[in-house]
Design an enzyme around this catalytic site. Sequence first.
Site, PDB file in Angstrom:
ATOM      1  N   GLU A  81      90.844  17.425  -7.416  1.00  0.00           N
ATOM      2  CA  GLU A  81      89.919  16.597  -6.646  1.00  0.00           C
ATOM      3  C   GLU A  81      88.482  17.061  -6.825  1.00  0.00           C
ATOM      4  OE1 GLU A  81      87.338  16.211  -3.184  1.00  0.00           O
ATOM      5  OE2 GLU A  81      88.591  17.969  -3.516  1.00  0.00           O
ATOM      6  N   HIS A  98      93.057  13.592  -4.108  1.00  0.00           N
ATOM      7  CA  HIS A  98      93.091  14.477  -2.946  1.00  0.00           C
ATOM      8  C   HIS A  98      94.515  14.927  -2.634  1.00  0.00           C
ATOM      9  CE1 HIS A  98      88.973  13.065  -2.156  1.00  0.00           C
ATOM     10  NE2 HIS A  98      88.861  14.098  -1.348  1.00  0.00           N
TER      11      HIS A  98
END
Length: 338
Positions: free
Chosen positions: A10, A307
């Site tokens: 991420e 994420h």
Amino acid sequence: MIEIDGSEGEGGGQVVRNSCALSLVTGRPFRITNVRGGRSKPGLMRQHVTAVEAATRIGGAEVSGAAVGSATLEFRPGAVQPGEYRFAVGTAGSTGLVLQTVLMPLALADRPSRLVLEGGTHNMLAPPFDFIERTFLPVINRMGPKVEARLVRHGFYPRGGGRIEVDITPAPLAPLECIDSGELAGGSAQVLFTGLPFEIAERMIARLRKELPEWPEDAFVVRELPADQGPGVILMIEARKAHVTEIASGFGQLGVPAERLAKTAASRLKGYVASQAFAGPYLADQLVLPFALASSGAFTTVKPTGHLITAVELAQRFLGKPIILEQEPCGRHLVRFA
């Protein structure tokens, strides 16, 4: 010492927050280089520094590199000390993301804690307070700990100035099997605004009525906040299903028409409802920490985000236990914890 490249996966602040939380729970120190290396402005920002400072205070940690702009962070945890704490971001940086850093260590402590968090409560690139209160915390409360959050004052970008209060009663984390979200039981849409023309909120609601024609008239609400809490505007659409509530949001931005913002948020919510998954994209990455620390359980989600994948990889590194991510025939994805 766990070595982490902050530019991988991420590539943002989540690496910092989750590493601090996992370090406090496991007692394992870490070093992150290339902090937020995947962002256009790398290095720690104010809200990340506040999150690290919060983790340092509750855990008696030894830290180096906790400064705005720092590209390297080293964190050596001590023993978590529950109690009463106040953390102020000092900008519109997210209070919810600071909470994400310290919640699990305090939820697994040996006595209750109370937090006062000041900064942004409704700002871009972070879940709004309403999502934390009605989507995320109900799942945590089903796992054993009891967490109550109260919104005292809204804080929009760029002014900030918001305040939330959180009471945490710790307990061991019980595994959950969150596979099906259940049938849709109702929905609502709300526009919060302050310091801006009422017409902007009206245009958002008008477009939402077109996107969600099956929803009743009283499902759409506009609420104006005191002028000193803005300026700012946020649209939140809530889908209440039998086993979980999802909230899709859109934040007002210069140059983005109100109608486009409303259409995008409605499309995200409709996509989630049609998926039959338990967790939407934002809830999924927040559930990784508690589910991994419970050492068992599973949840389903929509298409995995960067994420989510990063959260899974970090949890595996700190805990040394496999986490399985696989797509089901129906299209949703299963995240299972060993």
